[in-house]
Design an enzyme around this catalytic site. Structure first.
Site, PDB file in Angstrom:
ATOM      1  N   ARG A 106       0.869  -1.189   0.000  1.00  0.00           N
ATOM      2  CA  ARG A 106       0.000   0.000   0.000  1.00  0.00           C
ATOM      3  C   ARG A 106       0.896   1.226   0.000  1.00  0.00           C
ATOM      4  NH1 ARG A 106      -4.924   1.983   3.877  1.00  0.00           N
ATOM      5  NH2 ARG A 106      -5.965   0.531   2.484  1.00  0.00           N
ATOM      6  N   HIS A 133      -7.814   1.186  -5.819  1.00  0.00           N
ATOM      7  CA  HIS A 133      -7.934   0.347  -4.614  1.00  0.00           C
ATOM      8  C   HIS A 133      -8.667  -0.949  -5.029  1.00  0.00           C
ATOM      9  CE1 HIS A 133      -7.891  -0.789  -0.545  1.00  0.00           C
ATOM     10  NE2 HIS A 133      -8.705   0.076  -0.004  1.00  0.00           N
ATOM     11  N   GLN A 136     -10.477  -3.434  -2.641  1.00  0.00           N
ATOM     12  CA  GLN A 136     -11.700  -2.837  -2.093  1.00  0.00           C
ATOM     13  C   GLN A 136     -12.876  -3.080  -3.055  1.00  0.00           C
ATOM     14  OE1 GLN A 136     -12.106  -0.910   0.956  1.00  0.00           O
ATOM     15  NE2 GLN A 136     -14.220  -1.343   0.414  1.00  0.00           N
ATOM     16  N   ASP A 230     -17.122   8.028   0.067  1.00  0.00           N
ATOM     17  CA  ASP A 230     -15.789   7.849   0.661  1.00  0.00           C
ATOM     18  C   ASP A 230     -15.397   9.193   1.274  1.00  0.00           C
ATOM     19  OD1 ASP A 230     -13.221   6.976   1.285  1.00  0.00           O
ATOM     20  OD2 ASP A 230     -12.504   6.902  -0.795  1.00  0.00           O
ATOM     21  N   CYS A 271     -16.202   2.451   1.958  1.00  0.00           N
ATOM     22  CA  CYS A 271     -15.011   1.615   2.147  1.00  0.00           C
ATOM     23  C   CYS A 271     -14.503   1.674   3.590  1.00  0.00           C
ATOM     24  CB  CYS A 271     -13.920   2.029   1.179  1.00  0.00           C
ATOM     25  SG  CYS A 271     -13.535   3.786   1.275  1.00  0.00           S
ATOM     26  N   ARG A 316     -13.709  -7.748   2.864  1.00  0.00           N
ATOM     27  CA  ARG A 316     -12.329  -7.468   2.466  1.00  0.00           C
ATOM     28  C   ARG A 316     -11.463  -8.711   2.705  1.00  0.00           C
ATOM     29  NH1 ARG A 316     -10.149  -2.613   2.574  1.00  0.00           N
ATOM     30  NH2 ARG A 316      -8.643  -3.659   1.230  1.00  0.00           N
TER      31      ARG A 316
HETATM   32  N1  NVA Z   1      -9.912   7.276  -0.674  1.00  0.00           N
HETATM   33  C1  NVA Z   1      -9.494   6.815   0.616  1.00  0.00           C
HETATM   34  C2  NVA Z   1      -9.747   5.353   0.742  1.00  0.00           C
HETATM   35  C3  NVA Z   1      -9.349   4.761   2.073  1.00  0.00           C
HETATM   36  C4  NVA Z   1      -9.661   3.290   2.162  1.00  0.00           C
HETATM   37  C5  NVA Z   1      -8.021   7.102   0.813  1.00  0.00           C
HETATM   38  O1  NVA Z   1      -7.234   6.900  -0.114  1.00  0.00           O
HETATM   39  O2  NVA Z   1      -7.654   7.568   1.901  1.00  0.00           O
HETATM   40  N1   CP Z   2     -11.036   0.469   3.330  1.00  0.00           N
HETATM   41  C1   CP Z   2      -9.736   0.439   3.667  1.00  0.00           C
HETATM   42  O1   CP Z   2      -8.866   0.226   2.840  1.00  0.00           O
HETATM   43  O2   CP Z   2      -9.488   0.645   4.980  1.00  0.00           O
HETATM   44  P1   CP Z   2      -8.037   0.797   5.639  1.00  0.00           P
HETATM   45  O3   CP Z   2      -7.495   2.122   5.167  1.00  0.00           O
HETATM   46  O4   CP Z   2      -8.302   0.762   7.104  1.00  0.00           O
HETATM   47  O5   CP Z   2      -7.190  -0.332   5.173  1.00  0.00           O
END
Ligand code: NVA
Ligand code: CP
Length: 336
Positions: A106, A133, A136, A230, A271, A316
């Site tokens: 990530r 993502h 997700q 989101d 998410c 997930r």
């Molecule tokens: N769009 C959000 C998703 C988190 C799971 C981010 O990138 O922070």
């Molecule tokens: N939805 C998601 O990716 O959550 P986290 O940022 O907690 O991994």
């Protein structure tokens, strides 16, 4: 269908059949887990999960899925490795591939996860980048299949809010592949990029679905089977932008009226994590500075019968397990 040794970097890298297959394997794993059936298929394998950005769900999903499959798991937190500052991505990839059978990453740039995949001769899985993502989106489609009655073809998913973010990009790609209509509903300044639209629109058309980009929330009325939102500021974005984002996105908060006027049986997805109340330090700071107590969704919707967010979070783990199982199956050590 042969996934052995493949990476999982973007939804767009997979066919509709392959995505369906992954979801079916995830459903099998979910059943096995509920029945308490042992599925430690990989007692001799180990994986590394590497995070440049923070996480709750993705980290825990990879970790538990790894343990359930019998594997050893090493977690490297945002400060826990040399990667990026003292060691290049290419060198890190080649080192980790000597120890591990698969690598999750990530981080910020999509190019980083692609470079890891290029240099590691074991499967690499994308746990979120600035541009997508994909794990997700798999969990979200599994959840919609469960809650909306199987086949999603012809149904409509509406993403409301920051429609140019990573989650929206993957959902648009997944919708196009699966023949689900996709509405990206948000302010013009945050609309999906022309590049992603140019890729997804022909795929949607081929699969009998439509992608609509709009700034009008009325387009969701009697149309949306699922409403998704989101956070208004994603991981890694400049905190100075809060004021501007709040101004742009307040009209797109998911409300009870939005849910009640959507299609009968409509569901709410997110998410997570979500700013639906003041029980986080970030929400409190934003409340002090800008006076709002709910952001992308009202607490009423989040806690309502429409909301399937915790089933979605659970999925997930099952979907990530399916991705790891399929790509690790067989002997991948011969190279990709
Ligand atoms: N769009 C959000 C998703 C988190 C799971 C981010 O990138 O922070
Ligand atoms: N939805 C998601 O990716 O959550 P986290 O940022 O907690 O991994």
């Amino acid at each position: 269908m042969d996934f052995a040794g493949k990476d999982f970097l973007r939804i767009l890298d997979f066919s509709e059949e392959e995505l369906h297959y992954m979801l079916n394997v995830a459903k099998k794993f979910k059943e096995m887990k509920k029945k308490g059936q042992n599925h430690k298929y990989f007692p001799n394998k180990n994986i590394a999960i590497v995070f440049e950005k923070t996480s709750t769900r993705t980290r825990c999903a990879f970790e538990v899925a790894g343990y359930d499959l019998g594997m050893g798991v090493t977690y490297l937190d945002p400060t826990g490795s040399q990667m990026g500052h003292k060691e290049s991505t290419a060198d890190t990839a080649r080192v980790l591939a000597r120890f591990y059978d698969g690598i999750e990453f990530r981080g910020f740039k999509q190019e980083t996860v692609e470079e890891l995949a290029k240099y590691a001769d074991v499967p690499v899985w994308n746990g979120l980048t600035d541009s997508c993502h994909p794990t997700q989106a798999l969990a979200d489609f599994m959840t919609m299949e469960e809650k909306l009655g199987g086949n999603l073809k012809g149904k409509t998913l509406a993403f409301v809010g920051d429609t140019h973010n990573n989650v929206s990009n993957s959902l648009m790609a997944m919708s196009a592949k699966m023949g689900m209509n996709y509405i990206a509903c948000g302010p013009k300044e945050l609309k999906p990029s022309d590049e992603i639209l140019a890729i997804c629109q022909p795929i949607a058309k081929k699969n009998g679905a439509k992608i609509t980009v709009t700034d009008d929330i009325n387009k969701l009325k009697e149309t949306a089977d699922a409403i998704y939102t989101d956070v208004w500021l994603s991981l890694g974005e400049d905190k100075e932008k809060w004021g501007e984002r709040i101004e742009q996105l307040e009209p797109y908060r998911v409300t009870m009226e939005m849910m009640q006027t959507a299609r009968p049986g409509a569901i709410f997805l997110h998410c997570l994590p979500s700013f639906h109340d003041l029980n986080t330090s970030v929400a409190k700071d934003v409340n002090e500075k800008f006076g709002i107590s709910e952001m992308e969704v009202t607490n009423e919707v989040f806690e309502s019968k429409y909301s399937v967010v915790f089933d979605e979070a659970e999925n997930r783990m099952h979907t990530i397990k399916a991705v790891m199982y399929l790509t690790l199956y067989g002997d991948n050590k011969g190279g990709k």
